[in-house]
Design an enzyme around this catalytic site. Structure first.
Site, PDB file in Angstrom:
ATOM      1  N   ASP A   1       0.850  -1.176   0.000  1.00 54.98           N
ATOM      2  CA  ASP A   1       0.000   0.000   0.000  1.00 54.98           C
ATOM      3  C   ASP A   1       0.898   1.241   0.000  1.00 54.98           C
ATOM      4  O   ASP A   1       1.876   1.288   0.744  1.00 54.98           O
ATOM      5  CB  ASP A   1      -0.856  -0.070   1.275  1.00 54.98           C
ATOM      6  CG  ASP A   1      -1.859   1.042   1.375  1.00 54.98           C
ATOM      7  OD1 ASP A   1      -1.535   2.055   2.017  1.00 54.98           O
ATOM      8  OD2 ASP A   1      -2.965   0.903   0.832  1.00 54.98           O
TER       9      ASP A   1
ATOM     10  N   ASN B   1      -2.679  12.848  -3.948  1.00 56.37           N
ATOM     11  CA  ASN B   1      -3.732  13.309  -4.864  1.00 56.37           C
ATOM     12  C   ASN B   1      -4.209  14.713  -4.517  1.00 56.37           C
ATOM     13  O   ASN B   1      -4.381  15.557  -5.396  1.00 56.37           O
ATOM     14  CB  ASN B   1      -4.922  12.351  -4.851  1.00 56.37           C
ATOM     15  CG  ASN B   1      -4.722  11.154  -5.764  1.00 56.37           C
ATOM     16  OD1 ASN B   1      -3.969  11.208  -6.727  1.00 56.37           O
ATOM     17  ND2 ASN B   1      -5.393  10.068  -5.456  1.00 56.37           N
TER      18      ASN B   1
ATOM     19  N   HIS C   1      -4.601  14.365  -9.327  1.00 59.55           N
ATOM     20  CA  HIS C   1      -4.796  12.948  -9.678  1.00 59.55           C
ATOM     21  C   HIS C   1      -3.834  12.473 -10.756  1.00 59.55           C
ATOM     22  O   HIS C   1      -3.477  11.303 -10.782  1.00 59.55           O
ATOM     23  CB  HIS C   1      -6.258  12.696 -10.075  1.00 59.55           C
ATOM     24  CG  HIS C   1      -7.172  12.761  -8.901  1.00 59.55           C
ATOM     25  ND1 HIS C   1      -7.353  11.717  -8.030  1.00 59.55           N
ATOM     26  CD2 HIS C   1      -7.936  13.769  -8.416  1.00 59.55           C
ATOM     27  CE1 HIS C   1      -8.193  12.060  -7.079  1.00 59.55           C
ATOM     28  NE2 HIS C   1      -8.567  13.311  -7.286  1.00 59.55           N
TER      29      HIS C   1
ATOM     30  N   ASP D   1      -1.661   9.246 -10.359  1.00 59.95           N
ATOM     31  CA  ASP D   1      -1.605   8.173 -11.358  1.00 59.95           C
ATOM     32  C   ASP D   1      -0.168   7.823 -11.712  1.00 59.95           C
ATOM     33  O   ASP D   1       0.179   6.647 -11.876  1.00 59.95           O
ATOM     34  CB  ASP D   1      -2.362   8.571 -12.630  1.00 59.95           C
ATOM     35  CG  ASP D   1      -3.879   8.520 -12.460  1.00 59.95           C
ATOM     36  OD1 ASP D   1      -4.352   8.066 -11.393  1.00 59.95           O
ATOM     37  OD2 ASP D   1      -4.587   8.939 -13.396  1.00 59.95           O
TER      38      ASP D   1
ATOM     39  N   GLU E   1      -4.782   2.329  -4.112  1.00 61.98           N
ATOM     40  CA  GLU E   1      -3.315   2.338  -4.100  1.00 61.98           C
ATOM     41  C   GLU E   1      -2.773   1.052  -3.493  1.00 61.98           C
ATOM     42  O   GLU E   1      -1.628   0.981  -3.062  1.00 61.98           O
ATOM     43  CB  GLU E   1      -2.801   3.564  -3.340  1.00 61.98           C
ATOM     44  CG  GLU E   1      -3.022   3.569  -1.853  1.00 61.98           C
ATOM     45  CD  GLU E   1      -4.416   4.009  -1.407  1.00 61.98           C
ATOM     46  OE1 GLU E   1      -4.592   4.158  -0.208  1.00 61.98           O
ATOM     47  OE2 GLU E   1      -5.323   4.186  -2.245  1.00 61.98           O
TER      48      GLU E   1
END
Length: 179
Positions: free
Chosen positions: A66, A74, A79, A83, A109
């Site tokens: 994680d 973010n 975002h 990404d 994630e």
């Protein structure tokens, strides 16, 4: 009177049936953003892993990984930056596996790695090496800052199901995040 017959043939590149099937298979089994297996494919393969490794009495391990504080990435950088961090993490996980292993995006994630023929101790060392590598990786979209990640590792045990393995790895991940 004249008569003409016109025969036309489309010679534009046409995907073979095999290539189209391959493309459909990839769409059904891959996460489009990170290009690792998706959760459905992980579930399918994990089921087979558990059965095969319990039958053959061979070790196999599961890693849940994680990215720490991902929401903050973010929220702070957008975002698109998030990404790119996900893609970089997935690429690192893919580079870190052996033939026969599987990396999949589990959701958000969170990623999972199925490690065939691997004990808990060996898998934990691998997870720690990936964690260290990721923490050193500068991300251009984050102003060259790095991110950290947490890992939960478990080895298959007699009587395990895919669900019990995931639950145990998830508990280990939770404990790692607490630390």
């Amino acid at each position: 009177s004249y008569c003409a017959a016109l025969l036309m043939r489309d010679v534009s590149p046409d995907l073979s049936l095999e290539a189209r099937c391959q493309s459909l298979h990839e769409m059904a089994t891959k996460d489009p953003l990170t290009q690792v297996a998706n959760r459905a494919e992980f579930n399918r393969v994990h089921e087979m892993f558990v059965v095969a490794h319990l039958e053959r009495q061979l070790p196999c391990s599961l890693i849940i990984a994680d990215i720490d504080h991902f929401k903050k990435v973010n929220d702070t950088f957008g975002h698109q930056a998030g990404d790119s961090v996900l893609k970089a993490f997935a690429a690192l996980l893919k580079r870190s596996i052996r033939p026969g292993d599987l990396v999949a995006r589990f959701g958000g994630e969170e990623f999972v790695i199925l490690c065939t023929d691997s004990t808990n101790a060996v898998t934990a060392q691998r997870a720690d090496a990936i964690r260290a590598d990721f923490s050193q990786m500068p991300h251009p979209d984050l102003g060259r800052r790095s991110c950290t990640s947490s890992f939960g590792v478990t080895e298959i045990q007699a009587g395990d199901t895919p669900a019990t393995m995931v639950a145990r790895a998830d508990r280990a991940l939770y404990e790692a995040k607490e630390r």
